[in-house]
Enzyme design. Structure first.
Site, mmCIF file in Angstrom:
data_model
loop_
_atom_site.group_PDB
_atom_site.id
_atom_site.type_symbol
_atom_site.label_atom_id
_atom_site.label_comp_id
_atom_site.label_asym_id
_atom_site.label_seq_id
_atom_site.Cartn_x
_atom_site.Cartn_y
_atom_site.Cartn_z
ATOM 1 C CB SER A 163 -7.471 7.483 5.304
ATOM 2 O OG SER A 163 -6.077 7.755 5.264
ATOM 3 C CG ASP B 148 -3.497 3.551 11.034
ATOM 4 O OD1 ASP B 148 -2.569 3.659 10.214
ATOM 5 O OD2 ASP B 148 -4.648 3.986 10.836
ATOM 6 C CG HIS C 292 -4.478 3.419 7.272
ATOM 7 N ND1 HIS C 292 -4.802 4.471 8.120
ATOM 8 C CD2 HIS C 292 -4.743 3.870 6.010
ATOM 9 C CE1 HIS C 292 -5.218 5.501 7.418
ATOM 10 N NE2 HIS C 292 -5.206 5.172 6.136
#
Length: 274
Positions: A95, A225, A254
């Site tokens: 991320s 996601d 995610h």
């Protein structure tokens, strides 16, 4: 506890597990190195030296008033790599950590690297702009900022109970423990650092950083996601990075470091061994 000292005196905490060729893990927002525990333990037991740090403003690192942006995050990562004299390292960014890894390459090159891995990562560029029409609208990030100012504890609960792990999808069953760990780690981040990091992960353009990646690269992304949409993140990054390999997790959210930890560990190990 182990720390390295950044150029402005900030103390960057890190965990250093195992022996072998180094793997460095960069975490997501607003978490810390604890979010990598499953992968760190797995890879360290399979012959690698695995290092995970807390980004400044997060976890056990210094909560600096300034420097909560990608250039400084990348320079802190360089300080960690240089201080530990890591060579032939694999950088793995989840991320926001994927942005940190990309910006590290853009600012410091790949002389110390053997591989790069981007997992559910924010590059190439999350924000919708005139030259990035497929991005996420600014209003989405403004809402996160507003939630952070109004009641950030509840914001983190809402993220964990909903889109981060896909727990808002029919049939989802993400354990309370996983969701509570997200909340606990998030509240360890300093308020200012976590707030400013929203702009860092959303409004930083990593496209030229990706162009500088010249080592084997694995891109892993779930196609459900809801935080970094697949088309905005993994699909676009894999298309831009020279000779990148894209691995898509069908239906995955995610937070695959928790929801798909066994699959992710196996895929990381296979790439490392390649």
């Amino acid at each position: 506890m182990s720390f390295v000292t950044a150029s402005d005196g900030a103390q960057i905490y890190y965990k250093d597990w195992g022996t072998g060729r180094p793997v460095v893990l960069s975490h997501g927002w607003p978490l810390n190195s604890d979010s990598w525990e499953a992968q760190q333990l797995f890879l360290a037991t399979h012959g690698y030296r695995v290092i995970a740090h807390d980004r400044r403003g997060h976890g056990r690192s210094t909560q600096t008033w300034n420097g909560n942006e990608m250039n400084t995050y990348a320079d802190d990562l360089a300080t960690l790599i240089d201080t530990l004299d890591l060579r032939d390292a694999t950088l793995v960014g989840f991320s926001t950590g994927g942005g940190e890894v990309a910006r590290y390459v853009g600012r410091h090159g790949t002389a110390r690297l053997a591989q790069v891995v981007l997992v559910s990562a924010v590059p190439p560029f999350m924000l919708k702009t005139d030259d990035n029409p497929g991005g996420v609208p600014m209003e989405t990030f403004d809402a996160i900022r507003a939630g952070s100012l109004a009641d950030r504890s509840q914001l983190y609960h809402d993220l964990a109970d909903g889109p981060f792990f896909g727990n808002n999808r029919p049939g989802a069953d993400v354990s309370p423990g996983i969701r509570e760990a997200f909340w606990r780690q998030s509240l360890q981040a300093g308020h200012r650092g976590a707030y400013e990091c929203i702009a860092a992960f959303s409004a930083t353009d990593f496209r030229t950083d990706l162009d500088a990646i010249d080592v084997p690269t694995l891109v892993i992304h779930g196609d459900d996601d809801q935080v970094v949409p697949f088309d905005v993140g993994g699909k676009a990054s894999a298309a831009r990075i020279k000779n990148a390999t894209l691995k898509v997790y069908p239906g995955a959210p995610h937070g695959i470091t928790d929801t798909h930890k066994d699959q992710l560990g196996a895929d990381l190990l296979a790439f490392l061994n390649s």
